[in-house]
Design an enzyme around this catalytic site. Structure first.
Site, PDB file in Angstrom:
ATOM      1  N   ASP A 256       0.830  -1.209   0.000  1.00  0.00           N
ATOM      2  CA  ASP A 256       0.000   0.000   0.000  1.00  0.00           C
ATOM      3  C   ASP A 256       0.864   1.260   0.000  1.00  0.00           C
ATOM      4  O   ASP A 256       0.347   2.376  -0.088  1.00  0.00           O
ATOM      5  CB  ASP A 256      -1.012  -0.007   1.154  1.00  0.00           C
ATOM      6  CG  ASP A 256      -0.349  -0.019   2.519  1.00  0.00           C
ATOM      7  OD1 ASP A 256       0.885  -0.129   2.590  1.00  0.00           O
ATOM      8  OD2 ASP A 256      -1.087   0.084   3.524  1.00  0.00           O
TER       9      ASP A 256
ATOM     10  N   GLU B 256       9.458  -4.262  10.384  1.00  0.00           N
ATOM     11  CA  GLU B 256       9.873  -2.951   9.865  1.00  0.00           C
ATOM     12  C   GLU B 256      10.416  -2.058  10.982  1.00  0.00           C
ATOM     13  O   GLU B 256       9.829  -1.956  12.062  1.00  0.00           O
ATOM     14  CB  GLU B 256       8.681  -2.252   9.176  1.00  0.00           C
ATOM     15  CG  GLU B 256       9.063  -0.856   8.665  1.00  0.00           C
ATOM     16  CD  GLU B 256       8.118  -0.265   7.635  1.00  0.00           C
ATOM     17  OE1 GLU B 256       7.141  -0.925   7.242  1.00  0.00           O
ATOM     18  OE2 GLU B 256       8.391   0.885   7.228  1.00  0.00           O
TER      19      GLU B 256
HETATM   20  O1  KIV Z   1       3.526  -1.103   1.653  1.00  0.00           O
HETATM   21  C1  KIV Z   1       4.679  -1.534   1.550  1.00  0.00           C
HETATM   22  O2  KIV Z   1       5.372  -1.323   0.555  1.00  0.00           O
HETATM   23  C2  KIV Z   1       5.210  -2.315   2.664  1.00  0.00           C
HETATM   24  C3  KIV Z   1       6.658  -2.656   2.623  1.00  0.00           C
HETATM   25  C4  KIV Z   1       7.439  -1.440   2.893  1.00  0.00           C
HETATM   26  C5  KIV Z   1       7.002  -3.764   3.543  1.00  0.00           C
HETATM   27  O3  KIV Z   1       4.501  -2.631   3.570  1.00  0.00           O
END
Ligand code: KIV
Length: 275
Positions: free
Chosen positions: A49, A187
């Site tokens: 997202d 993260e």
């Molecule tokens: O939305 C995204 O790209 C993510 C990644 C950064 C893990 O959740």
């Protein structure tokens, strides 16, 4: 008669089985041409997202809708053939109840053909993860810094820097692991925490800003390609600098159009027989 060998995509179970074997490679993808370029090199593609910020210029991921995720998920499926494709459940499409999560995730799987979804959340989402997994929907967890919570946590700060935060991330990762996630994105946390979680979990950890101690790594592809330069977190490495290359190409194009040197004769259709 020509015999065609069906090319099989990696499955979530294949990704899970890589723990302890070799590091897992992943990047985000949102479009068909980028998926085509990334597909031969990664184990899974995440339609994250983050596309709300990277592609649509939103300030956060909160405004991303299920329809946006499905449209981009379909594009990435069209551009890939071997990697496992995972699509993010966007904010508001799963937090209300496990039933709402199932409806949203089932729509994603049916309308895109992808094989798994990702959702953000720790202990509070464990029941939902278990509900999805036990009903046929593989889930990639996401703990630590959770961008969808920006409005309650107050920003994109790394976590795990005090005992309370360490206890929470430990608890969250274990709850999502016990609930049956096939892998867990970790993260924005410090190396000792990532190392401890990685050693203690059944499922592989996929780090982003979480040190080399994780079982695999993921980055936003536009970040690592040097296209999205609004800000550069410490954990991002630019493996290419495409933004200046694109600017230069567009500047050259503009200059050639103004000088009438483009299009040239080789780019111009002529009537047959006329030179
Ligand atoms: O939305 C995204 O790209 C993510 C990644 C950064 C893990 O959740």
């Amino acid at each position: 008669m020509s015999v065609q060998t069906a090319k099989r995509r990696l499955s979530p179970a294949n990704i899970e089985a890589l723990k302890g074997e070799r590091p897992i490679v992943s990047l985000t993808a949102y479009t068909t041409p980028i998926a085509r370029l990334l597909d031969p090199h990664v184990d899974f593609l995440l339609v994250g997202d983050s596309l709300g910020m990277v592609l649509y210029g939103l300030d956060t991921t909160v405004g991303v809708t299920l329809d946006m995720m499905i449209a981009h998920g379909q594009a990435v499926m069209r551009g890939s053939e071997r990697s496992c494709v995972v699509i993010d459940l966007p904010f508001g499409s799963y937090q209300e109840s496990k039933e709402q999560a199932f409806r949203s995730a089932a729509r994603i799987l049916k309308e895109t053909g992808c094989s798994a979804v990702k959702l953000e959340g720790g202990a509070e989402m464990a029941e939902t993860v278990d509900f999805l997994v036990s009903r046929g929907i593989p889930v990639l967890g996401h703990v630590g810094l959770m961008p969808q919570l920006v409005n309650t946590t107050g920003g994109y700060r790394s976590v795990g820097r005090n005992e309370k935060e360490v206890a929470k991330i430990r608890r969250d990762a274990k709850a999502i692991d016990d609930a049956g996630a096939f892998a867990i994105v970790v993260e924005g946390t410090v190396e000792p925490v990532a190392r401890e979680i990685t050693a203690s979990l059944r499922s592989p950890t996929i780090g982003i800003g979480a040190s080399p101690a994780c079982d695999g790594q993921i980055l936003v592809s536009d970040d690592m390609l040097g296209i999205f330069n609004d800000f550069k977190p410490r954990f991002v490495k630019h493996f290419a600098e495409l933004a200046p290359a694109i600017s230069k190409a567009v500047e050259d194009y503009a200059n050639e159009v103004k000088a009438r040197t483009f299009p040239g004769i080789e780019h111009t259709f002529q009537l047959k027989g006329v030179r």
